[in-house]
Design a protein around this motif. Sequence first.
Motif, PDB file in Angstrom:
ATOM      1  N   PRO A  15      20.549  20.563  22.861  1.00  0.00           N
ATOM      2  CA  PRO A  15      19.411  21.255  22.725  1.00  0.00           C
ATOM      3  C   PRO A  15      18.385  21.716  24.446  1.00  0.00           C
ATOM      4  CG  PRO A  15      20.152  19.002  22.114  1.00  0.00           C
ATOM      5  CD  PRO A  15      20.648  19.661  21.990  1.00  0.00           C
ATOM      6  N   ASP A  16      19.467  21.327  25.265  1.00  0.00           N
ATOM      7  CA  ASP A  16      19.118  21.613  26.293  1.00  0.00           C
ATOM      8  C   ASP A  16      19.066  23.430  26.957  1.00  0.00           C
ATOM      9  OD1 ASP A  16      21.500  21.898  27.292  1.00  0.00           O
ATOM     10  OD2 ASP A  16      21.298  19.692  28.474  1.00  0.00           O
ATOM     11  N   ARG A  17      19.824  23.658  25.364  1.00  0.00           N
ATOM     12  CA  ARG A  17      20.285  25.585  26.573  1.00  0.00           C
ATOM     13  C   ARG A  17      21.193  26.134  26.757  1.00  0.00           C
ATOM     14  NH1 ARG A  17      17.392  26.956  21.950  1.00  0.00           N
ATOM     15  NH2 ARG A  17      18.038  28.420  22.369  1.00  0.00           N
ATOM     16  N   ARG A  18      21.808  24.447  27.776  1.00  0.00           N
ATOM     17  CA  ARG A  18      22.476  25.244  28.923  1.00  0.00           C
ATOM     18  C   ARG A  18      24.108  25.182  28.197  1.00  0.00           C
ATOM     19  NH1 ARG A  18      20.059  25.505  33.270  1.00  0.00           N
ATOM     20  NH2 ARG A  18      18.254  24.665  33.638  1.00  0.00           N
ATOM     21  N   THR A  19      24.263  24.713  27.091  1.00  0.00           N
ATOM     22  CA  THR A  19      26.022  24.649  26.635  1.00  0.00           C
ATOM     23  C   THR A  19      26.211  25.042  25.408  1.00  0.00           C
ATOM     24  OG1 THR A  19      26.351  22.570  27.827  1.00  0.00           O
ATOM     25  CG2 THR A  19      28.070  23.163  26.457  1.00  0.00           C
ATOM     26  N   LEU A  20      27.123  25.946  24.613  1.00  0.00           N
ATOM     27  CA  LEU A  20      27.849  26.484  24.413  1.00  0.00           C
ATOM     28  C   LEU A  20      28.601  25.751  23.330  1.00  0.00           C
ATOM     29  CD1 LEU A  20      26.803  29.050  21.655  1.00  0.00           C
ATOM     30  CD2 LEU A  20      29.027  30.116  22.697  1.00  0.00           C
ATOM     31  N   ILE A  21      28.547  24.900  22.169  1.00  0.00           N
ATOM     32  CA  ILE A  21      29.697  24.559  21.212  1.00  0.00           C
ATOM     33  C   ILE A  21      30.672  25.147  20.273  1.00  0.00           C
ATOM     34  CG2 ILE A  21      30.085  22.891  19.747  1.00  0.00           C
ATOM     35  CD1 ILE A  21      28.137  21.600  21.816  1.00  0.00           C
ATOM     36  N   VAL A  22      31.254  25.494  19.826  1.00  0.00           N
ATOM     37  CA  VAL A  22      32.018  26.589  19.510  1.00  0.00           C
ATOM     38  C   VAL A  22      33.399  25.060  18.858  1.00  0.00           C
ATOM     39  CG1 VAL A  22      33.669  28.235  18.890  1.00  0.00           C
ATOM     40  CG2 VAL A  22      31.744  28.174  20.716  1.00  0.00           C
ATOM     41  N   VAL A  23      32.933  24.972  16.771  1.00  0.00           N
ATOM     42  CA  VAL A  23      33.981  24.596  16.715  1.00  0.00           C
ATOM     43  C   VAL A  23      35.218  25.348  16.091  1.00  0.00           C
ATOM     44  CG1 VAL A  23      34.803  22.260  15.120  1.00  0.00           C
ATOM     45  CG2 VAL A  23      32.634  21.940  15.984  1.00  0.00           C
ATOM     46  N   LEU A  24      36.094  25.374  15.999  1.00  0.00           N
ATOM     47  CA  LEU A  24      37.533  25.809  15.232  1.00  0.00           C
ATOM     48  C   LEU A  24      38.076  25.773  14.067  1.00  0.00           C
ATOM     49  CD1 LEU A  24      39.523  27.336  18.591  1.00  0.00           C
ATOM     50  CD2 LEU A  24      37.168  28.207  17.096  1.00  0.00           C
ATOM     51  N   PRO A  25      38.146  25.910  13.199  1.00  0.00           N
ATOM     52  CA  PRO A  25      39.500  24.970  12.044  1.00  0.00           C
ATOM     53  C   PRO A  25      39.980  24.255  13.231  1.00  0.00           C
ATOM     54  CG  PRO A  25      38.948  27.721  11.761  1.00  0.00           C
ATOM     55  CD  PRO A  25      39.141  27.266  12.681  1.00  0.00           C
ATOM     56  N   GLY A  26      40.138  23.396  12.038  1.00  0.00           N
ATOM     57  CA  GLY A  26      41.364  22.430  12.005  1.00  0.00           C
ATOM     58  C   GLY A  26      40.688  21.047  13.575  1.00  0.00           C
ATOM     59  N   GLY A  27      39.094  22.046  13.516  1.00  0.00           N
ATOM     60  CA  GLY A  27      38.336  20.462  14.624  1.00  0.00           C
ATOM     61  C   GLY A  27      38.023  20.929  15.909  1.00  0.00           C
ATOM     62  N   GLU A  28      38.800  21.921  16.800  1.00  0.00           N
ATOM     63  CA  GLU A  28      38.854  22.210  18.498  1.00  0.00           C
ATOM     64  C   GLU A  28      37.946  22.565  18.774  1.00  0.00           C
ATOM     65  OE1 GLU A  28      41.245  24.778  21.851  1.00  0.00           O
ATOM     66  OE2 GLU A  28      41.343  25.099  19.650  1.00  0.00           O
ATOM     67  N   ARG A  29      36.811  21.714  19.828  1.00  0.00           N
ATOM     68  CA  ARG A  29      35.537  21.834  19.881  1.00  0.00           C
ATOM     69  C   ARG A  29      36.042  22.492  21.205  1.00  0.00           C
ATOM     70  NH1 ARG A  29      30.824  18.122  19.348  1.00  0.00           N
ATOM     71  NH2 ARG A  29      29.829  18.436  21.429  1.00  0.00           N
ATOM     72  N   ILE A  30      35.266  22.881  21.369  1.00  0.00           N
ATOM     73  CA  ILE A  30      34.981  24.363  22.602  1.00  0.00           C
ATOM     74  C   ILE A  30      34.082  23.729  23.546  1.00  0.00           C
ATOM     75  CG2 ILE A  30      35.268  26.491  23.552  1.00  0.00           C
ATOM     76  CD1 ILE A  30      37.881  27.330  21.584  1.00  0.00           C
ATOM     77  N   GLU A  31      33.740  23.903  24.890  1.00  0.00           N
ATOM     78  CA  GLU A  31      32.069  23.658  25.188  1.00  0.00           C
ATOM     79  C   GLU A  31      31.983  24.555  25.875  1.00  0.00           C
ATOM     80  OE1 GLU A  31      30.116  19.560  25.511  1.00  0.00           O
ATOM     81  OE2 GLU A  31      31.525  18.967  23.770  1.00  0.00           O
TER      82      GLU A  31
END
Length: 121
Positions: A15-31
């Motif tokens: 919401p603050d437009r300062r982070t992109l969150i990418v969720v990969l198959p298997g649940g790995e979350r990249i911020e």
Amino acid sequence: MMTAATTPVQIRVTPDRRTLIVVLPGGERIELPAEMLRVMSPSAEVQGHSPSQRQTVGGKIQVQIMDIQPVGNYAIRIMFDDMHSSGIFTWTYLTELGREKEERWQIYLDELKAKGLKRER
């Protein structure tokens, strides 16, 4: 060649437009912080057309992500509030940035210092 296993299952901006969150198959979350994405944009403006032409971009600590747009089935284009939008972020590049975040960020900070640049404007 990209496979279904490398395609994110979710991509969103906080919401603050300062982070992109990418969720990969298997649940790995990249911020990925917007500042990092902006200064490491795969665009020719930042990367040049060869390693010797790569630019170190400072003054982007406050940058925000205004929009993300799909590019085919393999990437996104990110529009930043400084109007930079020419980088195409592939799934592979986003994953590499996430997995190598600390090392790449430290290299960037070292380059800023060596060139007398700052993260602030």
